[in-house]
Motif scaffolding. Structure first.
Motif, PDB file in Angstrom:
ATOM      1  N   ALA A  44       0.819  -1.221   0.000  1.00 48.44           N
ATOM      2  CA  ALA A  44       0.000   0.000   0.000  1.00 48.44           C
ATOM      3  C   ALA A  44       0.850   1.268   0.000  1.00 48.44           C
ATOM      4  CB  ALA A  44      -0.931   0.000   1.207  1.00 48.44           C
ATOM      5  N   GLN A  45       2.110   1.142   0.339  1.00 48.95           N
ATOM      6  CA  GLN A  45       2.987   2.318   0.343  1.00 48.95           C
ATOM      7  C   GLN A  45       3.196   2.788  -1.090  1.00 48.95           C
ATOM      8  OE1 GLN A  45       5.516   0.617   4.110  1.00 48.95           O
ATOM      9  NE2 GLN A  45       6.667   1.423   2.427  1.00 48.95           N
ATOM     10  N   PRO A  46       2.872   4.036  -1.388  1.00 49.67           N
ATOM     11  CA  PRO A  46       3.022   4.521  -2.765  1.00 49.67           C
ATOM     12  C   PRO A  46       4.493   4.597  -3.181  1.00 49.67           C
ATOM     13  CG  PRO A  46       2.021   6.211  -1.345  1.00 49.67           C
ATOM     14  CD  PRO A  46       2.343   5.031  -0.484  1.00 49.67           C
ATOM     15  N   TRP A  47       4.716   4.383  -4.457  1.00 49.29           N
ATOM     16  CA  TRP A  47       6.049   4.578  -5.013  1.00 49.29           C
ATOM     17  C   TRP A  47       6.387   6.071  -4.972  1.00 49.29           C
ATOM     18  CZ3 TRP A  47       8.936   0.478  -5.558  1.00 49.29           C
ATOM     19  CH2 TRP A  47       8.379  -0.745  -5.883  1.00 49.29           C
ATOM     20  N   ASN A 108       8.059   6.720 -12.645  1.00 52.96           N
ATOM     21  CA  ASN A 108       6.696   6.740 -12.114  1.00 52.96           C
ATOM     22  C   ASN A 108       6.328   5.337 -11.623  1.00 52.96           C
ATOM     23  OD1 ASN A 108       6.347   5.336 -14.511  1.00 52.96           O
ATOM     24  ND2 ASN A 108       5.390   7.048 -15.572  1.00 52.96           N
ATOM     25  N   ASP A 109       5.076   5.168 -11.192  1.00 55.23           N
ATOM     26  CA  ASP A 109       4.639   3.870 -10.656  1.00 55.23           C
ATOM     27  C   ASP A 109       4.916   2.727 -11.631  1.00 55.23           C
ATOM     28  OD1 ASP A 109       3.686   5.441  -8.608  1.00 55.23           O
ATOM     29  OD2 ASP A 109       1.607   4.826  -8.804  1.00 55.23           O
ATOM     30  N   GLU A 110       4.543   2.929 -12.881  1.00 53.30           N
ATOM     31  CA  GLU A 110       4.699   1.889 -13.900  1.00 53.30           C
ATOM     32  C   GLU A 110       6.172   1.508 -14.084  1.00 53.30           C
ATOM     33  OE1 GLU A 110       2.588   1.310 -18.128  1.00 53.30           O
ATOM     34  OE2 GLU A 110       3.819   3.105 -18.002  1.00 53.30           O
ATOM     35  N   LEU A 115      10.841  -2.033 -12.996  1.00 57.26           N
ATOM     36  CA  LEU A 115      12.183  -2.185 -12.414  1.00 57.26           C
ATOM     37  C   LEU A 115      12.186  -3.296 -11.364  1.00 57.26           C
ATOM     38  CD1 LEU A 115      13.390   1.504 -11.946  1.00 57.26           C
ATOM     39  CD2 LEU A 115      14.562  -0.267 -13.275  1.00 57.26           C
ATOM     40  N   ARG A 116      11.137  -3.341 -10.550  1.00 63.60           N
ATOM     41  CA  ARG A 116      11.056  -4.380  -9.512  1.00 63.60           C
ATOM     42  C   ARG A 116      11.016  -5.772 -10.149  1.00 63.60           C
ATOM     43  NH1 ARG A 116       6.496  -4.937  -4.709  1.00 63.60           N
ATOM     44  NH2 ARG A 116       5.056  -5.172  -6.442  1.00 63.60           N
ATOM     45  N   THR A 117      10.271  -5.905 -11.230  1.00 59.45           N
ATOM     46  CA  THR A 117      10.204  -7.193 -11.932  1.00 59.45           C
ATOM     47  C   THR A 117      11.565  -7.543 -12.536  1.00 59.45           C
ATOM     48  OG1 THR A 117       7.869  -6.866 -12.416  1.00 59.45           O
ATOM     49  CG2 THR A 117       9.062  -8.434 -13.810  1.00 59.45           C
ATOM     50  N   ASP A 118      12.199  -6.575 -13.197  1.00 55.70           N
ATOM     51  CA  ASP A 118      13.516  -6.815 -13.801  1.00 55.70           C
ATOM     52  C   ASP A 118      14.578  -7.118 -12.742  1.00 55.70           C
ATOM     53  OD1 ASP A 118      12.548  -6.492 -16.357  1.00 55.70           O
ATOM     54  OD2 ASP A 118      13.304  -4.446 -16.609  1.00 55.70           O
ATOM     55  N   ILE A 178       9.144  -7.962  -2.122  1.00 53.12           N
ATOM     56  CA  ILE A 178       8.688  -7.367  -0.864  1.00 53.12           C
ATOM     57  C   ILE A 178       9.716  -6.367  -0.349  1.00 53.12           C
ATOM     58  CG2 ILE A 178       8.053  -7.834   1.541  1.00 53.12           C
ATOM     59  CD1 ILE A 178       7.377 -10.729   0.577  1.00 53.12           C
ATOM     60  N   THR A 179      10.947  -6.817  -0.215  1.00 50.32           N
ATOM     61  CA  THR A 179      12.002  -5.961   0.322  1.00 50.32           C
ATOM     62  C   THR A 179      12.305  -4.814  -0.631  1.00 50.32           C
ATOM     63  OG1 THR A 179      12.882  -7.885   1.493  1.00 50.32           O
ATOM     64  CG2 THR A 179      14.341  -5.969   1.290  1.00 50.32           C
ATOM     65  N   PHE A 180      12.241  -5.066  -1.947  1.00 44.68           N
ATOM     66  CA  PHE A 180      12.466  -4.007  -2.928  1.00 44.68           C
ATOM     67  C   PHE A 180      11.480  -2.863  -2.700  1.00 44.68           C
ATOM     68  CE2 PHE A 180      11.998  -1.780  -6.919  1.00 44.68           C
ATOM     69  CZ  PHE A 180      13.269  -1.736  -7.459  1.00 44.68           C
ATOM     70  N   ARG A 181      10.198  -3.207  -2.563  1.00 44.82           N
ATOM     71  CA  ARG A 181       9.204  -2.142  -2.351  1.00 44.82           C
ATOM     72  C   ARG A 181       9.433  -1.439  -1.018  1.00 44.82           C
ATOM     73  NH1 ARG A 181       3.662  -1.336  -5.073  1.00 44.82           N
ATOM     74  NH2 ARG A 181       3.053   0.614  -4.105  1.00 44.82           N
ATOM     75  N   ALA A 182       9.752  -2.205   0.028  1.00 42.31           N
ATOM     76  CA  ALA A 182      10.019  -1.592   1.329  1.00 42.31           C
ATOM     77  C   ALA A 182      11.214  -0.644   1.272  1.00 42.31           C
ATOM     78  CB  ALA A 182      10.239  -2.676   2.381  1.00 42.31           C
TER      79      ALA A 182
END
Length: 195
Positions: A44-47, A108-110, A115-118, A178-182
Motif C-alpha cells: 500500500a505504500q506509494p512509489w 513513475n509507478d509503472e 524495475l522491480r520485476t527486472d 517485498i524488500t524491494f518495495r520496502a
C-alpha cells in the motif's frame, strides 16, 4: 496495450498473493513467512516518483539498476550520482521504450513496477555488481555501514536481514519484490512498516 496488460497482471498477482493468506503462493520470494498484514501495508505504500532535479538514494539506485541493464558502470556516492540529471532522463526514456512503457523520462509507478520485476531476487553470491552497488548504497542511506563494492556477501546479507527485521519482513537476507518495495516506496526511511 502491453503496458495495461503488465499492470493488470501485476495487480492480479498481488491480489492472488494476499487472498491466498500471505506470501505462501510465492514461497521462492523474499520474506516468505511475512505476516499478510505487513505485506498489505508494504504494497500500500506509494512509489516515490522521481523526476529531473530530484536527489537522493533512490535516484542513485535507479542509476545503478539501469547501469546493470545497459552494461555500464555506476558509482553511487560519487558527486552527482544521486541527482536526476539529463543523462538519467535519457536512460529512463530508453528503458521505458525498451519495456514498451510510456516514455515520460520520470520514474513513475509503472516504471518502478517494471524495475522491480527486472530486479528479480538479489541474494548472497549475486554477480550483478552494479545492481548490488545500488542496493548497498540504499541500505547505507537507511542505516547500514557497508562497503559499496558490488559484492553481495555475508555483510550485505546481514544488512538486508537487519532492514527486513526493522520492517517486520521475514528476514532471509534476500532482496525480492517485498524488500524491494520496502526499500524504495514511501516510508522506507521509517523505523518500521507504516500501517
Amino acid at each position: 496495450m502491453k503496458t495495461v496488460l503488465r499492470a493488470v497482471v501485476s495487480l492480479a498477482a498481488a491480489v492472488f498473493v494476499l487472498a491466498a493468506g500471505g506470501w505462501t503462493a510465492a514461497a521462492h520470494a523474499d520474506g516468505a513467512d511475512t505476516d499478510r498484514r505487513i505485506l498489505a501495508a508494504i504494497e500500500a505504500q506509494p512509489w516515490v516518483t522521481l523526476k529531473k532535479g530530484d536527489k537522493g538514494y533512490r535516484v542513485a539506485a535507479v542509476r545503478c539498476f539501469l547501469a546493470q541493464i545497459y552494461r555500464t558502470a555506476c558509482t553511487p556516492g560519487a558527486s552527482g550520482a544521486d541527482v536526476f540529471d539529463d543523462a538519467l532522463v535519457t536512460t529512463v526514456r530508453k528503458y521505458q521504450a525498451d519495456r514498451e512503457l510510456v516514455g515520460t523520462g520520470t520514474v513513475n509507478d509503472e516504471t518502478w513496477v517494471t524495475l522491480r520485476t527486472d530486479h528479480g531476487i538479489a541474494r548472497q553470491g549475486d554477480t550483478r555488481a552494479q545492481l548490488v552497488k545500488g542496493l548497498q548504497y540504499s541500505l547505507n542511506q537507511l542505516g547500514a555501514a557497508l562497503a559499496v563494492d558490488g559484492i553481495f556477501g555475508p555483510k550485505t546479507a546481514t544488512a538486508v536481514k537487519n532492514f527486513q527485521t526493522r520492517k517486520e519482513i521475514d528476514a532471509d537476507g534476500e532482496v525480492g519484490p517485498i524488500t524491494f518495495r520496502a526499500l524504495f516506496a514511501q516510508g522506507a526511511e521509517s523505523k518500521s512498516t507504516p500501517r
